[in-house]
Design an enzyme around this catalytic site. Sequence first.
Site, PDB file in Angstrom:
ATOM      1  N   SER A 124       0.852  -1.185   0.000  1.00  0.00           N
ATOM      2  CA  SER A 124       0.000   0.000   0.000  1.00  0.00           C
ATOM      3  C   SER A 124       0.888   1.235   0.000  1.00  0.00           C
ATOM      4  CB  SER A 124      -0.902   0.017   1.243  1.00  0.00           C
ATOM      5  OG  SER A 124      -1.857  -1.016   1.181  1.00  0.00           O
ATOM      6  N   GLY A 184      -0.304   4.451   0.027  1.00  0.00           N
ATOM      7  CA  GLY A 184      -1.108   5.607   0.405  1.00  0.00           C
ATOM      8  C   GLY A 184      -1.844   6.183  -0.795  1.00  0.00           C
ATOM      9  N   GLY A 222      -1.634   4.647  -4.417  1.00  0.00           N
ATOM     10  CA  GLY A 222      -2.227   3.374  -4.798  1.00  0.00           C
ATOM     11  C   GLY A 222      -1.481   2.177  -4.262  1.00  0.00           C
ATOM     12  N   GLY A 260      -6.536   0.539   4.638  1.00  0.00           N
ATOM     13  CA  GLY A 260      -5.746  -0.666   4.389  1.00  0.00           C
ATOM     14  C   GLY A 260      -6.547  -1.938   4.591  1.00  0.00           C
ATOM     15  N   ASP A 261      -7.452  -1.932   5.569  1.00  0.00           N
ATOM     16  CA  ASP A 261      -8.293  -3.113   5.812  1.00  0.00           C
ATOM     17  C   ASP A 261      -9.278  -3.319   4.657  1.00  0.00           C
ATOM     18  OD1 ASP A 261      -6.984  -3.290   8.267  1.00  0.00           O
ATOM     19  OD2 ASP A 261      -8.487  -2.042   9.259  1.00  0.00           O
TER      20      ASP A 261
END
Length: 320
Positions: A228, A230, A233, A259-260
């Site tokens: 990830s 941020g 992408g 993120g989840d």
Amino acid sequence: MILTVTLNTALDLTYGVPELVPHASHRVSDMSERPGGKGLNVARVLSALGHETVVTGFAGGSTGAVLRELLAGPPTDAPAPATAPAPVTDALVTVAGNTRRTIAVVDRATGDTTQLNEPGPLVTADEWTALLGRYEELLAGADAVALCGSLPPGIHVGAYAELVRAARAAGVPVLLDTSGEPLRRGIAARPDLIKPNADELAQLTGSREPMRATRDARRRGAHGVVASLGPDGMLAVTPDGIWRAAPPARVLGNPTGAGDSAVAGLLSGLVEGLSWPDRLRRAVALSTATVLSPTAGDFDRAAYEELLPRVGIEEHAPAA
């Protein structure tokens, strides 16, 4: 069925204040509470996407009781929504200690969030053994499993490695989303996929150059790595190739839970047999829609559906 494991569950409390001022007293303008911890957040998004999900991990004490009550949903005599999500089944293991709380204070003037995370209950050796037994039973009916979040006190640092090995022995694809030494130990057990953010990736590999760090993480044992990045992408290095995926534009909002949501996108795409580009499109669209949601940690469905076809995908040279 998709199984998510949250060893350090939490009761998430969110307080909204008109403006957060250090050393001042504040009047709360709005407040919410819900079951939390990374794996429970993943399960909530999977449920909204229509996947039957089972959650396991630890819950205990009065906070754990509230968490499980909220996880069960509204009373059975409450009116059903027009489009009900798929069920989330509670297979949590009861512990003597009190489940932790996480407190998010949202500054409504700026959208910034200040997070306070309690450490979690002390888990005994017998409670860990009970969790292992429950986990192995659940693997028998699972199409995929996500191992998510921090370790509570009392759990050995190689716990995720142990859970990865059990999933691989059962033939169940396993995604690992943790950080620090638990990630370092877990990746050596060869999970199918890890999903670190940029900071976690740098801590693991010592590099902040995304391509170099992601390739290095894969060489350490993971079959695939999705980093990830941020607002930039995601970068995926897999046995099938390398792809970058990015939202159509940078967005402002609360990144809590983004993120989840990405993990839920990757895992649901795996179970549905989607191609890697389509899995990444879903993960980035869900992550971005979570940033745009007015409720921290939830995703804005209208934004998700609008973003999904607009996520950019760039293919790179095949992984070595």
